[in-house]
Write a protein that holds these residues in place. Sequence first.
Motif, PDB file in Angstrom:
ATOM      1  N   ILE A  19       0.857  -1.190   0.000  1.00 50.26           N
ATOM      2  CA  ILE A  19       0.000   0.000   0.000  1.00 50.26           C
ATOM      3  C   ILE A  19       0.892   1.239   0.000  1.00 50.26           C
ATOM      4  CG2 ILE A  19      -1.853   1.209   1.188  1.00 50.26           C
ATOM      5  CD1 ILE A  19      -2.540  -1.616   0.078  1.00 50.26           C
ATOM      6  N   PRO A  20       0.622   2.207  -0.880  1.00 52.02           N
ATOM      7  CA  PRO A  20       1.504   3.379  -0.990  1.00 52.02           C
ATOM      8  C   PRO A  20       1.423   4.289   0.223  1.00 52.02           C
ATOM      9  CG  PRO A  20      -0.429   3.680  -2.361  1.00 52.02           C
ATOM     10  CD  PRO A  20      -0.489   2.268  -1.852  1.00 52.02           C
ATOM     11  N   ILE A  21       2.549   4.904   0.527  1.00 46.59           N
ATOM     12  CA  ILE A  21       2.620   5.917   1.578  1.00 46.59           C
ATOM     13  C   ILE A  21       3.735   6.885   1.210  1.00 46.59           C
ATOM     14  CG2 ILE A  21       4.184   4.545   3.023  1.00 46.59           C
ATOM     15  CD1 ILE A  21       2.591   5.738   5.439  1.00 46.59           C
ATOM     16  N   ASP A  22       3.505   8.167   1.441  1.00 45.55           N
ATOM     17  CA  ASP A  22       4.463   9.186   1.031  1.00 45.55           C
ATOM     18  C   ASP A  22       5.301   9.653   2.217  1.00 45.55           C
ATOM     19  OD1 ASP A  22       3.708   9.339  -1.724  1.00 45.55           O
ATOM     20  OD2 ASP A  22       1.883  10.370  -1.094  1.00 45.55           O
ATOM     21  N   VAL A  23       6.588   9.763   1.978  1.00 46.19           N
ATOM     22  CA  VAL A  23       7.535  10.218   2.988  1.00 46.19           C
ATOM     23  C   VAL A  23       7.958  11.638   2.638  1.00 46.19           C
ATOM     24  CG1 VAL A  23       9.798   9.820   4.013  1.00 46.19           C
ATOM     25  CG2 VAL A  23       8.330   7.877   3.437  1.00 46.19           C
ATOM     26  N   CYS A  24       7.763  12.547   3.571  1.00 54.70           N
ATOM     27  CA  CYS A  24       8.110  13.956   3.375  1.00 54.70           C
ATOM     28  C   CYS A  24       8.821  14.454   4.627  1.00 54.70           C
ATOM     29  CB  CYS A  24       6.860  14.820   3.170  1.00 54.70           C
ATOM     30  SG  CYS A  24       5.593  14.131   2.095  1.00 54.70           S
ATOM     31  N   ARG A  25       9.687  15.453   4.447  1.00 51.19           N
ATOM     32  CA  ARG A  25      10.277  16.089   5.630  1.00 51.19           C
ATOM     33  C   ARG A  25       9.210  16.824   6.427  1.00 51.19           C
ATOM     34  NH1 ARG A  25      14.674  17.526   2.088  1.00 51.19           N
ATOM     35  NH2 ARG A  25      16.551  16.345   2.602  1.00 51.19           N
ATOM     36  N   ASP A  26       8.236  17.398   5.737  1.00 53.94           N
ATOM     37  CA  ASP A  26       7.219  18.220   6.370  1.00 53.94           C
ATOM     38  C   ASP A  26       5.906  18.001   5.627  1.00 53.94           C
ATOM     39  OD1 ASP A  26       5.506  20.286   7.196  1.00 53.94           O
ATOM     40  OD2 ASP A  26       7.162  21.682   7.514  1.00 53.94           O
ATOM     41  N   VAL A  27       4.977  17.263   6.241  1.00 56.22           N
ATOM     42  CA  VAL A  27       3.733  16.945   5.544  1.00 56.22           C
ATOM     43  C   VAL A  27       2.874  18.192   5.333  1.00 56.22           C
ATOM     44  CG1 VAL A  27       3.658  14.540   6.304  1.00 56.22           C
ATOM     45  CG2 VAL A  27       2.571  16.301   7.703  1.00 56.22           C
ATOM     46  N   PHE A  28       2.960  19.145   6.245  1.00 53.05           N
ATOM     47  CA  PHE A  28       2.194  20.377   6.073  1.00 53.05           C
ATOM     48  C   PHE A  28       2.680  21.137   4.845  1.00 53.05           C
ATOM     49  CE2 PHE A  28       1.853  24.998   6.949  1.00 53.05           C
ATOM     50  CZ  PHE A  28       0.470  25.107   6.883  1.00 53.05           C
ATOM     51  N   ALA A  29       4.010  21.266   4.698  1.00 47.41           N
ATOM     52  CA  ALA A  29       4.565  21.931   3.523  1.00 47.41           C
ATOM     53  C   ALA A  29       4.179  21.176   2.245  1.00 47.41           C
ATOM     54  CB  ALA A  29       6.083  22.040   3.645  1.00 47.41           C
ATOM     55  N   ALA A  30       4.164  19.843   2.333  1.00 48.50           N
ATOM     56  CA  ALA A  30       3.770  19.048   1.169  1.00 48.50           C
ATOM     57  C   ALA A  30       2.311  19.316   0.804  1.00 48.50           C
ATOM     58  CB  ALA A  30       3.980  17.568   1.455  1.00 48.50           C
ATOM     59  N   ALA A  31       1.455  19.458   1.810  1.00 52.18           N
ATOM     60  CA  ALA A  31       0.040  19.728   1.551  1.00 52.18           C
ATOM     61  C   ALA A  31      -0.157  21.115   0.938  1.00 52.18           C
ATOM     62  CB  ALA A  31      -0.758  19.602   2.843  1.00 52.18           C
ATOM     63  N   ILE A  32       0.561  22.096   1.449  1.00 45.74           N
ATOM     64  CA  ILE A  32       0.464  23.445   0.888  1.00 45.74           C
ATOM     65  C   ILE A  32       0.980  23.444  -0.549  1.00 45.74           C
ATOM     66  CG2 ILE A  32       1.250  25.834   1.094  1.00 45.74           C
ATOM     67  CD1 ILE A  32      -0.780  24.962   3.219  1.00 45.74           C
ATOM     68  N   GLY A  33       2.059  22.714  -0.788  1.00 49.48           N
ATOM     69  CA  GLY A  33       2.583  22.603  -2.151  1.00 49.48           C
ATOM     70  C   GLY A  33       1.598  21.928  -3.079  1.00 49.48           C
ATOM     71  N   LEU A  34       0.889  20.930  -2.569  1.00 53.81           N
ATOM     72  CA  LEU A  34      -0.120  20.246  -3.372  1.00 53.81           C
ATOM     73  C   LEU A  34      -1.245  21.209  -3.754  1.00 53.81           C
ATOM     74  CD1 LEU A  34      -1.352  17.681  -4.585  1.00 53.81           C
ATOM     75  CD2 LEU A  34      -2.278  17.136  -2.313  1.00 53.81           C
ATOM     76  N   HIS A  35      -1.652  22.042  -2.818  1.00 53.74           N
ATOM     77  CA  HIS A  35      -2.671  23.051  -3.127  1.00 53.74           C
ATOM     78  C   HIS A  35      -2.173  23.991  -4.222  1.00 53.74           C
ATOM     79  CE1 HIS A  35      -4.777  26.920  -2.605  1.00 53.74           C
ATOM     80  NE2 HIS A  35      -5.825  26.171  -2.306  1.00 53.74           N
ATOM     81  N   SER A  36      -0.919  24.416  -4.117  1.00 53.92           N
ATOM     82  CA  SER A  36      -0.353  25.323  -5.121  1.00 53.92           C
ATOM     83  C   SER A  36      -0.296  24.678  -6.499  1.00 53.92           C
ATOM     84  CB  SER A  36       1.053  25.761  -4.692  1.00 53.92           C
ATOM     85  OG  SER A  36       1.016  26.465  -3.468  1.00 53.92           O
ATOM     86  N   ASP A  37      -0.143  23.357  -6.518  1.00 49.25           N
ATOM     87  CA  ASP A  37      -0.066  22.631  -7.781  1.00 49.25           C
ATOM     88  C   ASP A  37      -1.438  22.316  -8.376  1.00 49.25           C
ATOM     89  OD1 ASP A  37       2.653  22.690  -7.638  1.00 49.25           O
ATOM     90  OD2 ASP A  37       2.877  20.636  -6.895  1.00 49.25           O
ATOM     91  N   GLY A  38      -2.494  22.792  -7.732  1.00 47.87           N
ATOM     92  CA  GLY A  38      -3.834  22.564  -8.267  1.00 47.87           C
ATOM     93  C   GLY A  38      -4.726  21.718  -7.396  1.00 47.87           C
TER      94      GLY A  38
END
Length: 248
Positions: A19-38
Amino acid sequence: MEPITTGPRDQRRCRVLGIPIDVCRDVFAAAIGLHSDGGGQIVTLNAEMTMNARRDSDLGAVIEAADLVVPDGAGVVWALGRQGVKVRRSPGIELAWSLLTYAAAHGWRVALVGASPDVMERLLDRLSVQLPDLKLVFAENGYQQPSDWPLLEARLKSLRPDLVLVALGVPRQEFWSCSQRQGLPGLWMGVGGSFDVWSGLKQRAPEWTSRLRLEWLYRLVQEPSRWRRYLVLPRFVWTVLRRGERRS
């Protein structure tokens, strides 16, 4: 572990029991980046959902298609650690609250869907005090008649919110978010029982239970009727050990 290209969100896709899972240094920053990407769908993964997704191919497909899969449970963090992937647990309730706070500060249009009528009413009262600048454009409880959902969904889509938090329970909230967000911007995230906690009707497990990885025990004491659900935890551990997912 299945690496993919690491983009601006510093996000790398791994797998636990397939099952996939994403590893990020900062999940909040990743979420904000996802919003910026559409925008896209955020899924918070724990041991129980992992095992359910292995049995339910439809749920597995929804998680596979999600844009950000967050390590919400201690079990998946432990399983990743056996692969040599060191990551901090990122509780979905904390990520969702951080996004709400950010939304209030940046004028995001926010929608809340789910929970009981009483919980939603209390939640709205609390949010008006705690986040008075929150631009709440849609708030509907999850106890709707089946005939009412199409109209509510159409209204929600017409609003094109920046953030949609969905408290319909797993896996309904994941399926519903996946079906509704198609072609729309914004972040769509299932938040389970977060509305109950934010409304003040339930207490979140103390921090020490998180450090000792005993949040499940605290919840079981609060709600003994959930005991069958927690039988999945030893099965998860045994399956990880039996499959021998370790650093390659």
